[in-house]
Design an enzyme around this catalytic site. Structure first.
Site, PDB file in Angstrom:
ATOM      1  N   HIS A   1       0.807  -1.273  -0.049  1.00 30.09           N
ATOM      2  CA  HIS A   1       0.022  -0.070   0.117  1.00 30.09           C
ATOM      3  C   HIS A   1       0.832   1.250   0.002  1.00 30.09           C
ATOM      4  CE1 HIS A   1      -3.844  -1.764   1.490  1.00 30.09           C
ATOM      5  NE2 HIS A   1      -3.929  -2.063   0.178  1.00 30.09           N
TER       6      HIS A   1
ATOM      7  N   TYR B   1       2.767   1.060   5.100  1.00 26.71           N
ATOM      8  CA  TYR B   1       2.510   0.893   6.341  1.00 26.71           C
ATOM      9  C   TYR B   1       1.698  -0.729   6.545  1.00 26.71           C
ATOM     10  CZ  TYR B   1       3.478   5.790   7.281  1.00 26.71           C
ATOM     11  OH  TYR B   1       4.081   6.834   7.388  1.00 26.71           O
ATOM     12  N   HIS B   2       1.372  -1.132   5.415  1.00 27.63           N
ATOM     13  CA  HIS B   2       0.857  -2.551   5.278  1.00 27.63           C
ATOM     14  C   HIS B   2       1.378  -3.487   4.511  1.00 27.63           C
ATOM     15  CE1 HIS B   2      -2.829   0.433   5.716  1.00 27.63           C
ATOM     16  NE2 HIS B   2      -2.242   0.497   6.873  1.00 27.63           N
ATOM     17  N   PRO B   3       2.620  -4.285   4.688  1.00 30.55           N
ATOM     18  CA  PRO B   3       3.206  -5.330   4.274  1.00 30.55           C
ATOM     19  C   PRO B   3       2.230  -6.375   4.438  1.00 30.55           C
ATOM     20  CG  PRO B   3       4.054  -4.626   6.132  1.00 30.55           C
ATOM     21  CD  PRO B   3       3.440  -3.724   6.023  1.00 30.55           C
TER      22      PRO B   3
END
Length: 651
Positions: free
Chosen positions: A426, A584-586
């Site tokens: 993201h 911030y969203h692996p």
């Protein structure tokens, strides 16, 4: 006030470069009047770096050295720290307009800005009073007790026997732990990070970053452009330091997972009860006007003016007062992270929780896992001579989309051709608007309002304003020297919109030459175009709300002063490397599905080829959910836990 002498610098070339940068970025005079030297910024910065993990400190030093010697290779023919002040300002202004040096200058500029803005002398000048938007009434209730075992209590080799060992205590691991423990199973939870309480969240946000984020918030991708990917490392995982934003997975995404990816039982009607259950436990409710703050109001005003779809963000809170510090540990314990919800439920049902224990080995034999082995860490995160060994009938990996695949690859477990692939993150950035009115955007809920008009195109916009100098609100501020300080002086008149883009391109998590996990990821051209479209949409919203100036973060287009200039954002001349991004969203690195040639687990999180190894974190997601993924992760983790129980009862 006079310019510091370039002849008087002390220390290493890296320190000299940082000091020279701070002086050029924040000279004395103007507004705010104090410069970097006047507030002893370098002393504060050195104290900060002394607490960094070695790898994070080396990263900062490498960037500083690159800046130092890039000037030597320029027309100036001198190291950066030896240039006169005006020459340094000119050099930095040119560096901000070209790649790849702007990817060195931007993070160093942000680091200096964070230290400056959080200085006790400067913060009041910016309007940062350190108080919540909604006044407190009476004392806070006592913190929720949570028994945790960690060093120095663990000062010898430790051995545990359990039904299930869970690696990780974040959204996925804590949810599985609560469900299994409440069903009567013996559960041990192993977390690498420290246990932190509300009392430890009363210091500056900058100091909390050092304690609560992996590698002090400097984890990043390897590729073009390099993208900062901050990840929590604490009991409770990233839920302790995220915004708390809760979206259900959109129905059209769930249909794609079912039809295109072949994942079973993920249709909206099947997941709806799980979403409801999670939302009930966390008390997920929409942000109300009494805590929203002006930053959210600005986005709402712009959305209403343009007639686009919008609304208040849903968040897991009890007694929120709009402190605006969600991403640094809530100082009021209002945000219902895993320390306050799922982990207490698990521990009350008998689960044992270990902190500061880094799992490095997954024990296995004859196609079955038999437990895990962890290194016990000291308070600074350094390995001690001691080990924690947990023997278990089943193991659940919930270490996140970077460390779960890393552990599987290191231990040669699972379908190696798929593990670590399909990394999505993201990617996004911030867009800031300058207004005539006072906003004080950091007062109120940090991430409070959304516009999802373009969700089907993979774009989500969220009103997001961290504390002064930190994150979105600081990284995009343009200019150097007095022009930069002039923007800081008007910080209280700014509003910020965070951009979240669903990436179609993908990266990969691998075991690096140093034995650590590396995130290989280069931004796809289509994703770069989508990000620019999102920046343009955010700019239109800010202008519609009354902004006089908008900062896009694009080189050479730093300040936009009219809506007619927005078209330049959409120009095809921009390259992916021109963007300064964070993510911030692996997710997606051990995705679920029924085909072992395309997935790592089955539809419920059971690893292909291993009868008792499960995954319950963001690794499972077959593709981007487009929205913030916490509720998605927790609903899938609850589903995995119940599948484990079904399997358990059959044996």
């Amino acid at each position: 006030m006079r310019e510091p002498s370039v002849e008087g610098r002390k220390g290493t070339p890296a320190r000299a470069a940082l000091e020279a940068l701070a002086e050029a970025l924040l000279p004395p005079g103007g507004s705010p009047e104090p410069g970097a030297a006047d507030v002893d910024l370098m002393e504060d910065l050195e104290n900060l770096l002394a607490g960094f993990a070695p790898e994070a400190r080396r990263r900062v030093e490498a960037m500083a050295m690159t800046l130092e010697f890039s000037a030597l290779l320029s027309a100036y023919l001198r190291p950066f720290s030896r240039l006169p002040l005006k020459a340094r300002e000119t050099f930095l202004q040119a560096a901000e307009r070209r790649s790849p040096l702007r990817h060195v200058v931007a993070p160093l500029k942000m680091l200096c800005g964070m230290v400056y803005c959080s200085n006790p002398q400067i913060a009041p000048l910016l309007g940062d009073e350190g108080r919540p938007f909604k006044p407190l009434e009476g004392p806070l209730p006592p913190p929720t007790p949570l028994p945790v075992r960690q060093y120095p209590e663990l000062s010898r080799d430790e051995h545990e026997i359990a039904d299930v060992a869970i690696v990780g205590s974040g959204a996925g691991g804590a949810t599985v732990a609560a469900e299994l423990a409440r069903a009567g199973l013996s559960v041990v939870i192993i977390e690498e990070g420290p246990f932190a309480t509300r009392e430890e969240f009363q210091v500056r946000p900058l100091e909390r970053v050092i304690r609560l984020y992996r590698e002090n918030g400097l984890t990043h991708t390897l590729g073009l452009p390099p993208i900062l990917v901050p990840m929590g490392c604490a009991v409770g995982g990233t839920t302790v330091v995220n915004s708390g934003t809760c979206f259900r997975t959109p129905d059209f995404v769930l249909h794609q997972w079912a039809v295109r990816e072949g994942v079973r039982d993920v249709e909206p009607e099947r997941l709806a009860p799980l979403f409801e259950e999670i939302e009930s436990v966390l008390n997920v409710t929409p942000v109300t006007d009494d805590i929203m703050g002006r930053n959210g109001e600005i986005l709402r005003r712009g959305a209403e003016a343009l007639g686009v779809r919008h609304g208040p963000i849903q968040r897991p809170v009890r007694g929120c007062h709009g402190s605006g510090q969600c991403a640094f540990g809530c100082p009021l314990d209002a945000k219902q992270d895993m320390r306050l919800t799922m982990l207490p439920r698990a521990v009350q049902a008998g689960a044992r929780l270990y902190a500061r224990c880094r799992v490095e080995r997954i024990l296995h034999q004859n196609g079955r896992v038999t437990g895990v082995e962890a290194v016990i860490l000291d308070p600074r995160g350094r390995a001690t001579p001691y080990r924690l060994t947990v023997r278990a009938q089943a193991v659940v990996m919930a270490a996140g989309a970077v460390f779960t695949p890393w552990l599987l690859l290191r231990n040669r477990i699972g379908p190696r051709s798929q593990i670590g692939r399909h990394l999505r993150i993201h990617p996004g950035c911030g867009v800031v608007g300058l207004f005539d009115e006072e906003i004080i955007g950091w007062r109120g809920v940090m991430q409070s309002y959304y516009v999802d008009e373009w969700l089907e195109e993979g774009i989500l916009l969220e009103a997001t304003f961290p504390p002064p100098g930190v994150g979105y609100s600081a990284g995009v501020l343009p200019f150097i020297g007095h022009d930069y300080k002039a923007r800081l002086a008007r910080y209280r008149q700014m509003a910020a919109i965070g951009i979240l883009v669903s990436d179609q391109g993908a990266g990969r998590v691998v075991v690096g030459p140093d034995g650590r996990p590396w995130m290989r990821y280069s931004l796809h051209t289509e994703d770069a175009a989508r990000i620019r479209k999102a920046i343009a949409a955010a700019a239109r919203l800010l202008f519609a709300a009354g902004a006089r100036e908008v900062y896009s973060g694009l080189p050479g287009l730093e300040a936009i002063r009219s809506e007619t200039e927005i078209q330049h954002i959409l120009s095809p001349r921009w390259r992916p490397a021109d963007l300064i991004l964070s993510a911030y969203h692996p997710m997606g690195t051990c995705r679920m599905g029924e085909d072992p040639n395309r997935s790592v687990t089955d539809s419920y999180g059971a690893v292909h080829g291993m009868s008792n190894l499960w995954i319950a974190d963001a690794s499972l997601l077959p593709s981007s959910p487009i929205v913030n993924p916490q509720i998605t992760i927790m609903a899938l983790a609850l589903r995995t836990a119940r599948r484990i129980l079904e399997t358990w009862r059959k044996t």
